[in-house]
Design an enzyme around this catalytic site. Structure first.
Site, PDB file in Angstrom:
ATOM      1  N   GLU A   1      -4.440   7.805  -4.570  1.00  0.00           N
ATOM      2  CA  GLU A   1      -4.840   6.977  -5.663  1.00  0.00           C
ATOM      3  C   GLU A   1      -5.852   7.632  -6.398  1.00  0.00           C
ATOM      4  O   GLU A   1      -6.950   7.728  -5.595  1.00  0.00           O
ATOM      5  CB  GLU A   1      -4.697   5.556  -5.826  1.00  0.00           C
ATOM      6  CG  GLU A   1      -3.405   5.022  -5.199  1.00  0.00           C
ATOM      7  CD  GLU A   1      -3.294   3.378  -5.239  1.00  0.00           C
ATOM      8  OE1 GLU A   1      -4.179   2.767  -5.628  1.00  0.00           O
ATOM      9  OE2 GLU A   1      -2.138   2.875  -4.601  1.00  0.00           O
TER      10      GLU A   1
ATOM     11  N   ARG B   1       0.985  -1.305  -0.089  1.00  0.00           N
ATOM     12  CA  ARG B   1      -0.031   0.137  -0.027  1.00  0.00           C
ATOM     13  C   ARG B   1       1.008   1.171   0.151  1.00  0.00           C
ATOM     14  O   ARG B   1       2.104   1.485   0.804  1.00  0.00           O
ATOM     15  CB  ARG B   1      -0.964   0.201   1.320  1.00  0.00           C
ATOM     16  CG  ARG B   1      -2.022  -1.148   1.320  1.00  0.00           C
ATOM     17  CD  ARG B   1      -3.184  -0.576   0.130  1.00  0.00           C
ATOM     18  NE  ARG B   1      -4.200  -1.348   0.094  1.00  0.00           N
ATOM     19  CZ  ARG B   1      -4.321  -2.575  -0.705  1.00  0.00           C
ATOM     20  NH1 ARG B   1      -3.518  -2.872  -1.391  1.00  0.00           N
ATOM     21  NH2 ARG B   1      -5.468  -3.166  -0.411  1.00  0.00           N
TER      22      ARG B   1
ATOM     23  N   HIS C   1      -1.753   0.621  -9.683  1.00  0.00           N
ATOM     24  CA  HIS C   1      -2.387  -0.559  -8.662  1.00  0.00           C
ATOM     25  C   HIS C   1      -3.184  -1.664  -9.610  1.00  0.00           C
ATOM     26  O   HIS C   1      -4.304  -1.985  -9.455  1.00  0.00           O
ATOM     27  CB  HIS C   1      -3.633   0.097  -7.765  1.00  0.00           C
ATOM     28  CG  HIS C   1      -3.852  -0.397  -6.634  1.00  0.00           C
ATOM     29  ND1 HIS C   1      -3.915   0.082  -5.537  1.00  0.00           N
ATOM     30  CD2 HIS C   1      -3.600  -2.040  -6.471  1.00  0.00           C
ATOM     31  CE1 HIS C   1      -4.247  -0.821  -4.582  1.00  0.00           C
ATOM     32  NE2 HIS C   1      -3.856  -2.029  -5.071  1.00  0.00           N
TER      33      HIS C   1
HETATM   34  C1  DGY Z   1      -6.391  -5.846  -2.833  1.00  0.00           C
HETATM   35  O1  DGY Z   1      -6.794  -6.883  -3.311  1.00  0.00           O
HETATM   36  O2  DGY Z   1      -6.048  -5.478  -1.806  1.00  0.00           O
HETATM   37  C2  DGY Z   1      -5.588  -5.304  -4.111  1.00  0.00           C
HETATM   38  O3  DGY Z   1      -4.528  -4.271  -3.486  1.00  0.00           O
HETATM   39  C3  DGY Z   1      -6.485  -4.748  -5.034  1.00  0.00           C
HETATM   40  O4  DGY Z   1      -6.154  -4.968  -6.008  1.00  0.00           O
END
Ligand code: DGY
Length: 332
Positions: free
Chosen positions: A266, A237, A285
């Site tokens: 984002e 993240r 992402h």
């Molecule tokens: C998740 O599943 O947490 C991913 O970061 C989303 O693509």
């Protein structure tokens, strides 16, 4: 009577049809300036929510007093106030496992792209600069045989370790909440503390979930510990990294490059200083973003939601406390 579901992520048609057989489904487009207002209008009377990437705060939850389950189409659950959901007896579910391999592929795509300067040099060719044989100014660095440092040895961390050890002959170091002897045995990996990993790794790959203890985990001090030729990869993240500190480290050439799939804000603004560096590979992402995996995640989220609404313990329950509250209530 059918239960009411608010859907705020598009589903493949067959899955939508499955949901519609079992429940009354309201679709809400939460994008744009009116998105939240549309969600607010849809929440009263909802028994289940299915979607992702939305911060569900108390003011939204207050609008849905009958809510039983929030089914997130993601493995990460940092968008949710889990304690608050549990307090309200609302189950939260996620979609682990089905995205592990795809997300590890994304990690390796970033490792290879940043080490071999794939994005930068592809742009260079497109811009007509390839007029003669390349010289050292355009050389990258090897991936095979290097040291891969994985921060967070969960499912995705382990899938990265496997790729590194078996596919690229890499030495694997990792840092996580505890040593994992099974990982050491499978991949010849070695557990170490974070500082040692930062000092030794050629690639520092972040795979930890975002939590109070991992927010800002990689700041100026940690970046300073990395080797000048090392590359930072973030598929966790954005907030796990202190972004201004990373920008500073890149500006001062204190690390070789960064491959980033996640950002503090984002979508990433085109004004972000991160986009000024040729040695930053920034992707939007895409960790789990393949047709196959997104479909598998959607299927998993639908199954979780339907089980919860049927009074069964959903397969991927995040907050056991909510289940206890629910089953207690059933017994009463
Ligand atoms: C998740 O599943 O947490 C991913 O970061 C989303 O693509």
């Amino acid at each position: 009577m059918k239960k009411r579901i608010v859907l705020y992520k598009r589903l493949p048609e067959a899955l939508l049809a499955r949901l519609q057989q079992q429940a009354e489904v309201t679709w809400v487009d939460t994008t744009g300036t009116d998105g939240l207002a549309r969600l607010r209008d849809a929440l009263p009377g909802a028994h289940g929510l299915l979607g992702a990437s939305l911060r569900l705060d108390s003011s939204l939850l207050d609008l849905a007093p009958q809510l039983q389950v929030v089914s997130s189409v993601s493995v990460g659950v940092d968008n949710y106030d889990i304690a608050e959901l549990t307090r309200r007896g609302v189950m939260l579910t996620n979609t682990p496992d089905v995205l592990t391999e795809t997300t590890a592929d994304t990690g390796f795509a970033l490792i290879l792209a940043s080490a071999r300067r794939v994005v930068e040099l592809a742009g260079w060719v497109r811009d007509g600069h390839w007029q003669a044989n390349l010289g050292p100014a355009h050389f990258g660095t090897d991936v095979h045989g290097k040291t891969l440092g994985i921060v967070g040895m969960g499912r995705i961390g382990e899938a990265l370790a496997r790729r590194g050890a078996a596919g690229f002959g890499m030495r694997v170091l990792y840092h996580s909440s505890r040593p994992k002897p099974e990982v050491d045995a499978r991949y010849g990996a070695r557990y170490c503390d974070l500082d040692a990993l930062l000092r030794e790794a050629d690639f520092v790959c972040l795979t930890v979930p975002l939590s109070a203890s991992t927010e800002g985990l990689i700041g100026a001090r940690e970046l300073a510990l990395m080797k000048p030729e090392a590359i930072l990869i973030n598929i966790a993240r954005g907030r796990v990294v202190d972004e201004p500190a990373l920008i500073e480290a890149l500006r001062e050439k204190r690390i070789r490059a960064a491959g980033l799939d996640v950002f503090v804000q984002e979508p990433l603004s085109t004004a972000s200083p991160l986009l000024q560096f040729d040695n930053v590979v920034a992707t939007p992402h895409i960790g789990s973003a393949t047709h196959e995996t997104r479909e598998a995640m959607a299927r998993c989220a639908v199954e979780n939601l339907l089980s919860a609404l049927a009074g069964e313990r959903p397969m991927n329950l995040v907050n056991e406390g909510a289940w206890k509250a629910v089953t207690g209530a059933y017994k009463a």
